[in-house]
Design a protein around this motif. Structure first.
Motif, PDB file in Angstrom:
ATOM      1  N   THR A   1      -4.389  -5.415   4.555  1.00 27.74           N
ATOM      2  CA  THR A   1      -3.290  -6.270   4.988  1.00 27.74           C
ATOM      3  C   THR A   1      -2.048  -6.134   4.123  1.00 27.74           C
ATOM      4  O   THR A   1      -0.950  -6.501   4.537  1.00 27.74           O
ATOM      5  CB  THR A   1      -3.725  -7.749   4.985  1.00 27.74           C
ATOM      6  N   GLU A   2      -2.228  -5.613   2.894  1.00 24.60           N
ATOM      7  CA  GLU A   2      -1.092  -5.423   1.998  1.00 24.60           C
ATOM      8  C   GLU A   2      -1.424  -4.284   1.051  1.00 24.60           C
ATOM      9  O   GLU A   2      -2.546  -4.162   0.575  1.00 24.60           O
ATOM     10  CB  GLU A   2      -0.825  -6.703   1.207  1.00 24.60           C
TER      11      GLU A   2
ATOM     12  N   GLY B   1      -8.292  -6.473   3.395  1.00 30.14           N
ATOM     13  CA  GLY B   1      -7.542  -7.427   2.590  1.00 30.14           C
ATOM     14  C   GLY B   1      -6.447  -6.730   1.809  1.00 30.14           C
ATOM     15  O   GLY B   1      -5.944  -5.683   2.214  1.00 30.14           O
ATOM     16  N   GLU B   2      -6.118  -7.299   0.673  1.00 30.70           N
ATOM     17  CA  GLU B   2      -5.038  -6.763  -0.151  1.00 30.70           C
ATOM     18  C   GLU B   2      -5.528  -5.615  -1.025  1.00 30.70           C
ATOM     19  O   GLU B   2      -6.585  -5.701  -1.640  1.00 30.70           O
ATOM     20  CB  GLU B   2      -4.473  -7.859  -1.054  1.00 30.70           C
TER      21      GLU B   2
ATOM     22  N   PRO C   1      -5.282   4.014   9.211  1.00 34.13           N
ATOM     23  CA  PRO C   1      -4.458   3.187   8.319  1.00 34.13           C
ATOM     24  C   PRO C   1      -3.743   2.061   9.074  1.00 34.13           C
ATOM     25  O   PRO C   1      -3.205   2.272  10.153  1.00 34.13           O
ATOM     26  CB  PRO C   1      -3.460   4.177   7.726  1.00 34.13           C
ATOM     27  N   SER C   2      -3.754   0.894   8.490  1.00 35.01           N
ATOM     28  CA  SER C   2      -3.069  -0.266   9.082  1.00 35.01           C
ATOM     29  C   SER C   2      -1.561  -0.078   8.986  1.00 35.01           C
ATOM     30  O   SER C   2      -1.066   0.822   8.297  1.00 35.01           O
ATOM     31  CB  SER C   2      -3.482  -1.538   8.347  1.00 35.01           C
TER      32      SER C   2
ATOM     33  N   ARG D   1       0.599   2.411   6.482  1.00 35.60           N
ATOM     34  CA  ARG D   1       1.524   3.431   7.003  1.00 35.60           C
ATOM     35  C   ARG D   1       2.931   3.234   6.440  1.00 35.60           C
ATOM     36  O   ARG D   1       3.596   4.192   6.058  1.00 35.60           O
ATOM     37  CB  ARG D   1       1.574   3.386   8.517  1.00 35.60           C
ATOM     38  N   SER D   2       3.368   2.001   6.373  1.00 30.25           N
ATOM     39  CA  SER D   2       4.708   1.694   5.883  1.00 30.25           C
ATOM     40  C   SER D   2       4.901   2.159   4.440  1.00 30.25           C
ATOM     41  O   SER D   2       5.911   2.779   4.109  1.00 30.25           O
ATOM     42  CB  SER D   2       4.971   0.193   5.997  1.00 30.25           C
TER      43      SER D   2
END
Length: 92
Positions: A45-46, A12-13, A74-75, A79-80
């Motif tokens: 997700t965030e 999740g967040e 890592p999602s 990563r971003s």
């Protein structure tokens, strides 16, 4: 004999909204035992700067306890943020 790492899945967040709850979860996980630990970030997700601070503080806390903490799988959002902060090496 290598001791297997324990793993905590975060999902999740991982943002300012959930920061206190997630930080408490991570700290309790690290306090459980001194073996190497992994944070599974595949379900995140965030991620914002509060979440990034939680992850980096967890790594420092693990080091202070004399153990290793790695970030596993890592999602894309994770990563971003790490890339934007020039911290991609922390994921490897």
């Amino acid at each position: 004999m290598t001791v297997p790492a324990r793993r905590l899945e975060l999902d999740g967040e991982l943002t300012i909204v959930a920061a206190a709850e997630q930080q408490a979860r991570v700290r309790a996980f690290l306090a459980e035992s001194p073996v190497p630990a992994e944070l599974d970030l595949s379900g995140v997700t965030e991620l914002d700067t509060a979440g990034l601070q939680i992850l980096l503080a967890a790594r420092r806390e693990a080091e202070q306890r004399g153990t290793a903490l790695t970030f596993h799988d890592p999602s894309g959002p994770v990563r971003s943020v790490f890339e934007t902060a020039h911290l991609s090496a922390e994921l490897d």
